[in-house]
Design a protein around this motif. Structure first.
Motif, short mmCIF file in Angstrom:
data_model
loop_
_atom_site.label_atom_id
_atom_site.label_comp_id
_atom_site.label_asym_id
_atom_site.label_seq_id
_atom_site.Cartn_x
_atom_site.Cartn_y
_atom_site.Cartn_z
N UNK A 1 0.96 -1.27 0.01
CA UNK A 1 -0.17 0.09 -0.11
C UNK A 1 0.91 1.14 -0.10
N UNK A 2 1.67 1.15 -0.84
CA UNK A 2 2.77 2.34 -0.87
C UNK A 2 3.01 2.88 -2.25
N UNK A 3 2.72 4.28 -2.59
CA UNK A 3 3.13 4.92 -4.02
C UNK A 3 4.23 4.49 -4.55
N UNK A 4 4.06 4.18 -5.94
CA UNK A 4 5.36 3.91 -6.77
C UNK A 4 5.75 4.84 -7.60
N UNK B 1 6.64 4.34 -23.49
CA UNK B 1 6.45 3.45 -22.18
C UNK B 1 5.48 4.10 -21.24
N UNK B 2 5.00 5.38 -21.79
CA UNK B 2 4.41 6.22 -20.65
C UNK B 2 3.27 5.60 -20.27
N UNK B 3 2.28 5.18 -21.34
CA UNK B 3 0.92 4.59 -20.80
C UNK B 3 1.02 3.53 -20.06
N UNK B 4 2.01 2.56 -20.24
CA UNK B 4 1.98 1.46 -19.61
C UNK B 4 2.60 1.73 -18.14
N UNK B 5 3.59 2.52 -18.03
CA UNK B 5 4.06 2.79 -16.85
C UNK B 5 2.97 3.77 -16.13
N UNK B 6 2.19 4.59 -16.76
CA UNK B 6 1.30 5.31 -15.81
C UNK B 6 0.11 4.60 -15.44
N UNK B 7 -0.09 2.92 -15.86
CA UNK B 7 -1.28 2.16 -15.36
C UNK B 7 -0.88 1.56 -13.94
N UNK B 8 0.51 1.94 -13.75
CA UNK B 8 1.12 1.39 -12.54
C UNK B 8 1.41 2.11 -11.42
N UNK B 9 2.43 3.09 -11.87
CA UNK B 9 3.14 4.30 -11.20
C UNK B 9 2.44 5.48 -10.63
N UNK B 10 2.62 5.59 -9.73
CA UNK B 10 1.68 7.03 -8.98
C UNK B 10 2.56 8.28 -9.90
#
Length: 279
Positions: A94-97, A106-115
């Protein structure tokens, strides 16, 4: 131990990072995802440590280190597997990434996971990458290039803000000072703060010696204990630190990583410095 609370995200996370008063926040984790288990092990300890001190935590790790000194250097598991691992850390602890993006694709896929999407220092002038990251709606952390004056970061922040997303952070990580060396100019912090965005101090990369070991970078990690308090006294909103339980065995940036077991003592000192600086 896994946290039972929801990770801060979106507007709640942004408010916690940009408030500019009280404590600082900490962005911390290993340089790169070394194996599927290691990020969770580090995250568990970081959640425990920062929880004791009441310091907001963002966990960081890279799925790919695209700017290594040598072709044979370890780069990480790659985009797809790396994001799977980071998503698991976010869900369990439960920690922001936070993670880096190196290309617009890479942006769209990374934005689906990373805060938080991070623009690496070497890429901070890449207009398309900066704007694509900002258009994702995620918080964007832009590292100041080792070749950039702090006041020249205003134009880069304006590029990101032109997307309509003003959730932008600017990070100091040292300025090139001759060959294989970096120096931190403390004037950088108020200079970038004047643009109206939170300012972060990447204290571990600031003690790096880029390419200093020939086929890899070196570092002077013992200076972290000096530079960290100086940055907090100068009024940064947050600190960025690469940490590892055994820096000598780290697969990337070991010479400038901070030993995880020493972190509680450093944070206690940093909080005391922050309190003194506010009086």
């Amino acid at each position: 131990m896994a946290s039972t609370t929801e990770p801060l995200s979106g507007d709640r996370l942004w408010r916690a990072l940009s408030r500019g008063a009280g404590s600082f926040f900490l962005i911390a984790g290993p340089c790169v995802i070394e194996n599927p288990r290691h990020p969770g092990q580090v995250a568990a300890r970081l959640v425990e440590i920062t929880g004791e001190f009441g310091i907001p935590l963002v966990f960081k790790a890279s799925y790919d280190k695209a700017n290594r000194s040598s072709l044979g250097s370890f780069r990480g598991p790659g985009l797809e597997r790396g994001l799977e691992i980071l998503a698991g850390v976010r869900e369990r602890y439960r920690v922001p990434i936070l993670t880096d993006v190196h290309e617009t694709g890479q942006v769209e896929r990374a934005a689906a996971v990373a805060d938080i999407l991070q623009i690496p220092a070497f890429l901070c002038r890449q207009t398309d990458l900066v704007m694509e990251a900002a258009r994702s709606g995620r918080i964007v952390n832009i590292k100041k290039g080792q070749f950039m004056a702090p006041w020249d970061m205003k134009g880069i922040a304006e590029k990101a803000a032109a997307s309509g997303n003003r959730r932008i952070m600017l990070t100091e990580r040292g300025f090139s000072f001759g060959y294989n060396n970096l120096v931190v100019d403390m004037r950088s912090f108020p200079a970038m703060r004047a643009f109206g965005y939170p300012v972060v101090f990447d204290v571990t990369h600031s003690v790096q010696r880029p390419g200093g070991l020939g086929d890899r970078s070196g570092g002077d990690a013992h200076f972290i204990d000096t530079l960290g308090p100086a940055g907090v006294a100068a009024g940064v909103h947050g600190l960025f630190m690469e940490v590892h339980e055994n820096p000598a065995r780290a697969l990337s940036d070991g010479p400038n990583a901070y030993r995880l077991s020493k972190l509680p003592r450093l944070l206690k000192r940093l909080l005391a410095v922050r309190e003194a600086a506010r009086t």
